[in-house]
Design an enzyme around this catalytic site. Structure first.
Site, short mmCIF file in Angstrom:
data_model
loop_
_atom_site.label_atom_id
_atom_site.label_comp_id
_atom_site.label_asym_id
_atom_site.label_seq_id
_atom_site.Cartn_x
_atom_site.Cartn_y
_atom_site.Cartn_z
N ASP A 252 103.57 91.89 -49.33
CA ASP A 252 102.62 91.53 -48.28
C ASP A 252 101.19 91.86 -48.71
O ASP A 252 100.96 92.31 -49.83
CB ASP A 252 103.00 92.19 -46.94
N LYS A 274 100.25 88.82 -44.07
CA LYS A 274 99.22 88.16 -43.28
C LYS A 274 97.88 88.23 -44.01
O LYS A 274 97.48 89.27 -44.48
CB LYS A 274 99.08 88.91 -41.95
#
Ligand SMILES: C[C@@]1(CC(=O)O)C2=NC(=C\c3[nH]c(c(CCC(=O)O)c3CC(=O)O)Cc3[nH]c(c(CC(=O)O)c3CCC(=O)O)/C=C3\N/C(=C\2)[C@@H](CCC(=O)O)[C@]3(C)CC(=O)O)/[C@H]1CCC(=O)O
Ligand SMILES: NC(=O)c1ccc[n+]([C@@H]2O[C@H](COP(=O)([O-])OP(=O)(O)OC[C@H]3O[C@@H](n4cnc5c(N)ncnc54)[C@H](O)[C@@H]3O)[C@@H](O)[C@H]2O)c1
Length: 333
Positions: A252, A274
């Protein structure tokens, strides 16, 4: 990286060294160790060169350098005390597209020489990209103390088995795993302790086991690993080992490039985090992805950035979403 590190096969090829002082002889010695045929051209020879010549190891031409000396050479090294001669060697070699090194003059080098640790067949070359040669030598000396000669023996042993392993394990993935396990386990420890016979027996046994396992279909695995606060030096040794053997790394946004750079070059890297403009993959989709990759037989590493150890709640959550496949484990950073 300022230079491309390559290992050149000079075995049996004619190489030229211009100069007959101690630096020229040292560089010629490296070429000899790699099996090259070495000719030195210089009006004057130092004592070491005369010794090498009378031992029949090097040829000395007692002349000044001329472009004709380059005919039929594979590469050329210049180490004279005359800057004009060094420049002429460089220009003549470049115009013939020959690789050329002028000692201590990076601007006149199409290649530079590293500091070398020779544990044949294992060779470790250290370069500072021309920035600090003494640092390269210093690092070499430090590495030498914990890379004993037995590593060369281990490489020889593994090399001797490559054909047999390739014949009996048809999948490249299974072969890579076999070698990784051999290096992490008893085969390597026996060979490094000098017990070649024991290491061979252990390897033979491991190969039979791997062949049997292969028949039953080898499954993949998923590891959940904490990447820590971002500094690669704060990774645990276990996290590093897992990172270096993973086939796929699912990471991530908190996992920085310095940490990802520690993975195998060939490992697939899948970003699921994200970013400002991006949406994160929902947890369920990530789990599905992990399961799919593992059922393809891959070693999957779910690398999560952030705090170095998972909080209790996070640990419970993380093990809850670890995919229901076996083996599927976690490692706290
Ligand atoms: C590794 C090694 C291999 C070898 O040469 O075999 C090597 N230099 C070694 C030793 C060494 N060299 C120098 C000193 C004296 C101390 C000092 O002055 O710093 C010592 C120490 C000593 O002799 O102990 C002087 C020096 N060297 C260069 C410059 C010019 C400059 O930096 O601009 C100057 C300043 C000249 C001046 O002041 O005028 C340049 C180069 N030297 C390189 C290699 C290449 C880059 C390697 C890398 O990426 O690090 C490169 C670019 C070109 C090349 O020569 O290939 C070998 C160690 C082998 C070992 O022990 O294992
Ligand atoms: N990398 C290193 O570790 C290091 C260390 C010291 C010096 N150096 C560099 O290497 C160079 C050589 O050092 P050295 O101690 O071996 O020097 P040196 O003075 O002992 O030897 C110089 C050699 O160059 C030869 N030469 C001169 N003109 C020539 C020509 N026209 N054709 C062919 N050969 C010719 C001479 O005959 C002699 O053999 C130095 O000038 C220095 O720049 C490098």
């Amino acid at each position: 990286m300022r230079h491309l590190p390559i290992f050149m096969d000079v075995q049996g090829h004619d190489c030229l060294v211009v100069g007959g002082g101690s630096v020229a002889v040292r560089k010629a010695g490296l070429l000899l160790e790699a099996g090259a045929k070495v000719t030195l051209v210089a009006p004057e020879a130092c004592k070491e060169l005369l010794e090498q010549q009378s031992a029949g190891r090097m040829i000395w031409l007692a002349e000044s350098f001329a472009a004709r000396h380059l005919a039929g050479r594979m590469l050329v090294i210049a180490a004279t005390d005359d800057a004009g001669v060094n420049r002429r060697v460089y220009a003549a070699a470049r115009s013939r597209s020959l690789p050329v090194n002028v000692a201590d003059q990076p601007a006149l080098c199409s290649f530079i020489l590293p500091a070398v640790i020779d544990r044949a067949p294992v060779t470790i070359a250290v370069s500072s990209g021309g920035t600090a040669p003494v640092l390269a030598r210093h690092l070499k000396t430090r590495l030498e103390t914990f890379i004993p000669h037995t590593w060369g023996r281990l490489a020889g042993l593994l090399g001797g088995w490559r054909g047999e392993v390739k014949r009996r394990l048809s999948s490249p993935l299974a072969r890579r795993r076999f070698w990784e396990d051999a290096l992490e386990g008893q085969v390597a420890s026996l060979a490094l302790a000098g017990d070649t016979v024991g290491a061979e027996a252990c390897l033979a046994q491991a190969l039979s086991a791997a062949v049997d396992e292969g028949v039953q279909g080898q499954g993949g695995e998923v590891w959940l690993v904490g990447a820590g606060p971002g500094d690669p030096e704060l990774l645990t040794l276990k996290a590093l080992r897992l990172l270096q053997r993973a086939d796929v790394i699912v990471y991530d946004r908190l996992v920085g490039p310095e940490i990802l750079a520690l993975a195998r070059r060939e490992a697939e890297r899948v970003f699921v985090g994200k970013r400002a403009s991006d949406h994160a993959l929902p947890q369920e989709a990530i789990s599905e992805l992990l399961v799919r990759l593992a059922t393809e037989g891959k070693r999957v590493l779910r690398l999560k950035g952030g705090i170095p150890s998972f909080s209790d709640a996070a640990a419970r959550r993380s093990s809850a979403w670890l995919p229901p496949i076996s083996p599927s484990r976690s490692c706290q950073g």
